[in-house]
Design a protein around this motif. Sequence first.
Motif, mmCIF file in Angstrom:
data_model
loop_
_atom_site.group_PDB
_atom_site.id
_atom_site.type_symbol
_atom_site.label_atom_id
_atom_site.label_comp_id
_atom_site.label_asym_id
_atom_site.label_seq_id
_atom_site.Cartn_x
_atom_site.Cartn_y
_atom_site.Cartn_z
ATOM 1 N N ILE A 46 27.838 -24.280 1.725
ATOM 2 C CA ILE A 46 27.518 -23.269 0.873
ATOM 3 C C ILE A 46 25.938 -22.903 1.127
ATOM 4 C CG2 ILE A 46 27.159 -22.484 -1.573
ATOM 5 C CD1 ILE A 46 29.098 -24.513 -2.118
ATOM 6 N N PHE A 47 25.754 -21.715 1.504
ATOM 7 C CA PHE A 47 24.381 -21.066 2.105
ATOM 8 C C PHE A 47 24.051 -19.663 1.565
ATOM 9 C CE2 PHE A 47 26.914 -20.138 5.484
ATOM 10 C CZ PHE A 47 26.333 -18.888 6.004
ATOM 11 N N LYS A 48 22.832 -19.287 1.399
ATOM 12 C CA LYS A 48 22.248 -18.106 1.395
ATOM 13 C C LYS A 48 21.907 -17.664 2.865
ATOM 14 C CE LYS A 48 18.492 -15.282 -0.163
ATOM 15 N NZ LYS A 48 17.144 -15.318 -0.914
ATOM 16 N N GLY A 49 22.313 -16.748 3.505
ATOM 17 C CA GLY A 49 22.158 -16.225 4.772
ATOM 18 C C GLY A 49 22.074 -14.811 4.994
ATOM 19 N N VAL A 103 27.244 -17.619 0.898
ATOM 20 C CA VAL A 103 28.566 -17.805 1.507
ATOM 21 C C VAL A 103 29.201 -19.140 1.353
ATOM 22 C CG1 VAL A 103 29.450 -18.086 3.825
ATOM 23 C CG2 VAL A 103 27.559 -16.326 3.360
ATOM 24 N N TYR A 104 30.365 -19.187 0.891
ATOM 25 C CA TYR A 104 31.106 -20.222 0.894
ATOM 26 C C TYR A 104 32.001 -20.443 2.035
ATOM 27 C CZ TYR A 104 29.991 -20.480 -4.259
ATOM 28 O OH TYR A 104 29.151 -20.525 -5.341
ATOM 29 N N ALA A 118 34.543 -17.769 -2.522
ATOM 30 C CA ALA A 118 33.866 -17.139 -3.609
ATOM 31 C C ALA A 118 32.590 -16.184 -3.134
ATOM 32 C CB ALA A 118 33.193 -18.170 -4.608
ATOM 33 N N THR A 119 32.653 -16.257 -1.546
ATOM 34 C CA THR A 119 31.537 -15.367 -0.792
ATOM 35 C C THR A 119 31.309 -13.908 -1.470
ATOM 36 O OG1 THR A 119 31.943 -16.669 1.134
ATOM 37 C CG2 THR A 119 30.712 -14.506 1.279
ATOM 38 N N LYS A 120 29.970 -13.675 -1.605
ATOM 39 C CA LYS A 120 29.661 -12.283 -2.132
ATOM 40 C C LYS A 120 28.292 -11.996 -1.843
ATOM 41 C CE LYS A 120 30.440 -13.486 -6.244
ATOM 42 N NZ LYS A 120 31.044 -13.660 -7.638
ATOM 43 N N GLU A 127 24.704 -15.598 -11.187
ATOM 44 C CA GLU A 127 25.412 -16.592 -11.972
ATOM 45 C C GLU A 127 25.890 -17.924 -11.206
ATOM 46 O OE1 GLU A 127 29.476 -16.553 -14.323
ATOM 47 O OE2 GLU A 127 28.250 -14.934 -14.581
ATOM 48 N N GLU A 128 26.305 -17.666 -9.914
ATOM 49 C CA GLU A 128 26.872 -18.635 -9.059
ATOM 50 C C GLU A 128 25.623 -19.694 -8.617
ATOM 51 O OE1 GLU A 128 27.825 -15.639 -8.775
ATOM 52 O OE2 GLU A 128 30.264 -15.704 -8.883
ATOM 53 N N VAL A 129 24.395 -18.823 -8.289
ATOM 54 C CA VAL A 129 23.318 -19.660 -7.782
ATOM 55 C C VAL A 129 22.851 -20.600 -8.963
ATOM 56 C CG1 VAL A 129 20.882 -19.398 -7.214
ATOM 57 C CG2 VAL A 129 22.634 -17.949 -6.213
#
Length: 176
Positions: A46-49, A103-104, A118-120, A127-129
């Motif tokens: 799971i990451f922010k990219g 990204v999941y 759940a990627t968005k 909310e997910e973060v």
Amino acid sequence: MIRIFFILIGFSLWLPMPHALGQTALDCSCQSDEPLPSQGKEPNIIFKGKVLDVTTNWISGGMKYSFAVEEQWGKSTDRFLILTSPFAQKCGFPFEEGETYLVYAYKGFSIKTDICSATKPWAEAAEEVALLGPSTQPKPGSMVNIMYWTIGLIGFLSIGLLGAFLLFKKRQGKQV
């Protein structure tokens, strides 16, 4: 033989394509009988990219995305990674170059995701973060270090082989 070739090409062009039939990524069902790659799998990456590059991956039948990882949760990743996803018509996630996402993904043979994860887009992920909790920074890029060591080793071996070759030639010249 050539006639058969042209008949097959003509027939294949006549066949309707999924988008011509009105099928789009929106028709994908994450609960269908034919499972997508991510169904039944927990995301282990799971990451922010930010998407750096988008290319077609004809080998696996989808798209290949290069990411600069800014933050991560759970399993540690490199600062840069390559992720694959099916084509949009096959329920792939439609990443756009230059955009940032939460990204999941899961790692099998390669790192993959699709629309059932759940990627968005990052702008929609507050909310997910909050639920994920604190993030960590990615590794500084172990693949880059391996590349430097490999290039150095190849260079060292090349110089050694050149020296051995020159020494062999020099000794061969003294024997004549």
